[in-house]
Scaffold this motif. Structure first.
Motif, mmCIF file in Angstrom:
data_model
loop_
_atom_site.group_PDB
_atom_site.id
_atom_site.type_symbol
_atom_site.label_atom_id
_atom_site.label_comp_id
_atom_site.label_asym_id
_atom_site.label_seq_id
_atom_site.Cartn_x
_atom_site.Cartn_y
_atom_site.Cartn_z
ATOM 1 N N GLN A 343 19.155 3.331 8.534
ATOM 2 C CA GLN A 343 18.409 2.199 8.001
ATOM 3 C C GLN A 343 16.949 2.246 8.442
ATOM 4 O O GLN A 343 16.037 1.916 7.674
ATOM 5 C CB GLN A 343 19.055 0.887 8.440
ATOM 6 N N ALA A 344 16.710 2.655 9.690
ATOM 7 C CA ALA A 344 15.344 2.740 10.194
ATOM 8 C C ALA A 344 14.555 3.806 9.446
ATOM 9 O O ALA A 344 13.375 3.600 9.103
ATOM 10 C CB ALA A 344 15.353 3.038 11.691
ATOM 11 N N GLU A 345 15.188 4.942 9.186
ATOM 12 C CA GLU A 345 14.498 6.000 8.455
ATOM 13 C C GLU A 345 14.106 5.530 7.054
ATOM 14 O O GLU A 345 12.972 5.737 6.602
ATOM 15 C CB GLU A 345 15.387 7.236 8.359
ATOM 16 N N PHE A 346 15.041 4.881 6.371
ATOM 17 C CA PHE A 346 14.748 4.363 5.036
ATOM 18 C C PHE A 346 13.619 3.340 5.080
ATOM 19 O O PHE A 346 12.664 3.403 4.300
ATOM 20 C CB PHE A 346 16.006 3.722 4.440
ATOM 21 N N MET A 347 13.726 2.406 6.015
ATOM 22 C CA MET A 347 12.768 1.305 6.078
ATOM 23 C C MET A 347 11.370 1.781 6.454
ATOM 24 O O MET A 347 10.368 1.402 5.841
ATOM 25 C CB MET A 347 13.264 0.262 7.072
ATOM 26 N N LEU A 348 11.273 2.663 7.449
ATOM 27 C CA LEU A 348 9.962 3.071 7.949
ATOM 28 C C LEU A 348 9.292 4.109 7.056
ATOM 29 O O LEU A 348 8.068 4.169 6.970
ATOM 30 C CB LEU A 348 10.116 3.618 9.366
ATOM 31 N N THR A 349 10.097 4.925 6.379
ATOM 32 C CA THR A 349 9.509 5.947 5.505
ATOM 33 C C THR A 349 8.770 5.319 4.331
ATOM 34 O O THR A 349 7.727 5.829 3.894
ATOM 35 C CB THR A 349 10.597 6.906 4.989
ATOM 36 N N GLY A 350 9.291 4.197 3.834
ATOM 37 C CA GLY A 350 8.651 3.567 2.684
ATOM 38 C C GLY A 350 8.049 2.210 2.981
ATOM 39 O O GLY A 350 7.813 1.418 2.054
ATOM 40 N N LEU A 351 7.792 1.917 4.266
ATOM 41 C CA LEU A 351 7.274 0.600 4.637
ATOM 42 C C LEU A 351 5.941 0.325 3.944
ATOM 43 O O LEU A 351 5.032 1.140 3.967
ATOM 44 C CB LEU A 351 7.090 0.529 6.150
ATOM 45 N N GLU A 352 5.835 -0.837 3.313
ATOM 46 C CA GLU A 352 4.600 -1.246 2.652
ATOM 47 C C GLU A 352 3.774 -2.080 3.631
ATOM 48 O O GLU A 352 4.245 -3.091 4.149
ATOM 49 C CB GLU A 352 4.918 -2.058 1.398
ATOM 50 N N VAL A 353 2.551 -1.644 3.903
ATOM 51 C CA VAL A 353 1.683 -2.294 4.885
ATOM 52 C C VAL A 353 0.506 -2.943 4.158
ATOM 53 O O VAL A 353 -0.212 -2.279 3.406
ATOM 54 C CB VAL A 353 1.164 -1.271 5.923
ATOM 55 N N ASP A 354 0.328 -4.243 4.360
ATOM 56 C CA ASP A 354 -0.765 -4.989 3.742
ATOM 57 C C ASP A 354 -1.906 -5.109 4.754
ATOM 58 O O ASP A 354 -1.924 -6.011 5.593
ATOM 59 C CB ASP A 354 -0.279 -6.373 3.307
ATOM 60 N N ILE A 355 -2.861 -4.188 4.678
ATOM 61 C CA ILE A 355 -3.971 -4.138 5.631
ATOM 62 C C ILE A 355 -4.825 -5.394 5.548
ATOM 63 O O ILE A 355 -5.251 -5.950 6.568
ATOM 64 C CB ILE A 355 -4.823 -2.874 5.376
ATOM 65 N N ASP A 356 -5.077 -5.851 4.328
ATOM 66 C CA ASP A 356 -5.924 -7.039 4.160
ATOM 67 C C ASP A 356 -5.269 -8.271 4.771
ATOM 68 O O ASP A 356 -5.953 -9.100 5.393
ATOM 69 C CB ASP A 356 -6.208 -7.272 2.675
ATOM 70 N N ARG A 357 -3.960 -8.388 4.604
ATOM 71 C CA ARG A 357 -3.275 -9.551 5.167
ATOM 72 C C ARG A 357 -3.299 -9.491 6.692
ATOM 73 O O ARG A 357 -3.438 -10.524 7.356
ATOM 74 C CB ARG A 357 -1.828 -9.600 4.659
ATOM 75 N N MET A 358 -3.188 -8.305 7.241
ATOM 76 C CA MET A 358 -3.262 -8.172 8.698
ATOM 77 C C MET A 358 -4.622 -8.636 9.208
ATOM 78 O O MET A 358 -4.714 -9.361 10.213
ATOM 79 C CB MET A 358 -3.011 -6.723 9.123
ATOM 80 N N ARG A 359 -5.677 -8.230 8.521
ATOM 81 C CA ARG A 359 -7.016 -8.622 8.954
ATOM 82 C C ARG A 359 -7.217 -10.129 8.773
ATOM 83 O O ARG A 359 -7.811 -10.795 9.631
ATOM 84 C CB ARG A 359 -8.069 -7.839 8.161
#
Length: 451
Positions: A343-359
């Protein structure tokens, strides 16, 4: 008919993997016990205890696929262990040579060694999966080495960090687990051959008994221990405890990800697959299913580690019950760990990261997240305690008046005189207060070259 999540046609691929189920299947265990019996005959032939012809015939004629499994199951329930029923059928396959099967061994010798062979296969799968998860995390850390996000302590803004730094912290634990896996294989994968009470008395007092054990270890590719470990279960305990620790590290990652997936944070999302994480009533839902399964596996693995600690307390030279705990616990621990890693491999390989929301989230507190930066900048002049008091007052003013920190700081003549407007603006930019995050992340990202 299934009776648990591990063999359920609904849930089995959520709490295990096909490869790990095969490693710990009944057929695999029977095959590994058969491998041990034939290897024992060959080892004893090398030492001169069993005729070479008999050992060869045993090796050639034993056919696990031809066993009567219905009879084996019934006899196992009657005897309480599968080895005597197994040896009975194997001896029938081997004719006269079958009289040399299981020579000088006891049931636990065969079952423990078969379990160790299963553990070796299981650890191969675990190590490969850990490496794939580590690779996915390193890619995330490298890609987001400069992506500023809010560092949180006690669920509140603390100081700015980068998402790459967070991912690097995650992978650093798995790097250490990878080292532990190598060490555990070398230390814990031991052959078991001790006879009825562990002394190998059935093979006599001479050196032949220990020579057989060494030859058996060589045949099977396991470590030859210094002494029988029938009731010294630290090896299996370490393996399961390590699986639980890997689960705990994955659970920490999953907990972070699931919180960052929340609507209020919105900083990441698990990979999109049509219908995955959907609600039966709320069309908008996209639940972090992989993270949830990882957290569940981590909690279940903790219980399996606890059971193994119970199983270590065995009486005298043969346990009265604790051994049986391992029959349930070891296979389940491997399956849970395999599931969490999958599950970790699946989740982290395709994790969508919202850079603008983080900022944007980093800016939610109007610069308060870098209050320490201002305090440390004026501490050499005002002293640390006084600097803390002055900046604390400015933070309170900013909160009460709904202003950002820079505006509140400019209302303190002493700070303006000491720092100036431009320096205040620089100090209030989270990107300028990341300490050694970049260097530490880079070190972790590059450390794979030492694997």
């Amino acid at each position: 008919m299934s009776s648990s999540v591990f063999d359920s046609f609904l849930y089995r691929d959520m709490f295990s993997t096909a490869d790990m189920r095969e490693v710990f299947s009944d057929t695999a265990f029977v095959r590994r016990m058969t491998d041990t019996e034939t290897a024992l005959a060959r080892a004893q032939a090398k030492v001169g205890i069993v005729p070479h012809e008999a050992a060869q015939r045993i090796t050639d004629r034993v056919r696990p696929a031809d066993l009567d499994l219905t009879r084996l199951r019934a006899d196992t329930e009657n005897v309480g262990y599968p080895v005597l029923p197994l040896v009975t059928q194997l001896a029938e396959q081997c004719g006269e040579a079958g009289g040399y099967l299981h020579w000088g061994a006891t049931t636990q010798d065969i079952m423990d060694t078969a379990t160790m062979l299963q553990c070796r296969d299981g650890l191969d799968l675990i190590a490969s999966a850990v490496d794939r998860v580590r690779a996915a995390l390193r890619r995330l850390a490298a890609e987001h080495i400069d992506t500023v996000t809010a560092g949180r302590t006690h669920l509140q803004h603390a100081l700015p960090v980068t998402f790459g730094f967070r991912a690097a912290v995650w992978v650093s634990a798995l790097d250490r687990h990878a080292e532990r896996l190598v060490q555990a294989r070398e230390r814990d994968l031991m052959v078991q051959f001790g006879g009825a009470a562990g002394t190998l008395a059935s093979l006599g007092p001479g050196p032949d008994a220990l020579a057989v054990r060494a030859a058996l270890a060589s045949e099977l590719g396991l470590r030859d221990p210094e002494i029988t470990w029938h009731v010294a279960r630290d090896g299996l305990n370490e393996i399961v405890a390590l699986l639980a620790a890997i689960g705990g590290s994955l659970g920490k990652i999953a907990w972070d990800v699931s919180m960052m997936c929340s609507s209020e944070f919105g900083e990441v999302a698990e990979p999109f697959v049509t219908g995955r994480g959907a609600s039966s009533t709320m069309p908008q839902k996209r639940n972090p299913i992989s993270s949830e399964l990882i957290v569940a596996a981590a909690k279940l693995l903790r219980d399996r580690a606890s059971s193994m600690l119970d199983a270590m307390m065995q009486d005298f030279e043969r346990a009265t019950g604790p051994w049986h705990l391992e029959w349930v616990t070891v296979p389940e621990a491997f399956q849970l760990a395999a599931s969490a890693l999958h599950q970790a491999e699946f989740m982290l390989t395709g994790l969508e990261v919202d850079i603008d929301r983080m900022r944007a989230n980093t800016a939610l507190t109007g610069g308060l997240i870098v209050a320490e930066a201002v305090m440390m900048a004026v501490a050499p002049v005002l002293g640390r305690q006084r600097a803390h008091e002055v900046v604390y007052e400015a933070c309170r003013d900013a909160i009460e008046q709904g202003q950002d920190l820079a505006t509140a700081l400019r209302r303190h003549p002493g700070l303006v005189a000491e720092l100036g407007h431009t320096r205040i603006d620089e100090l209030c930019d989270p990107a300028n207060y990341l300490g050694s995050a970049h260097a530490m992340t880079r070190d972790v990202v590059n450390s794979h070259s030492r694997d």
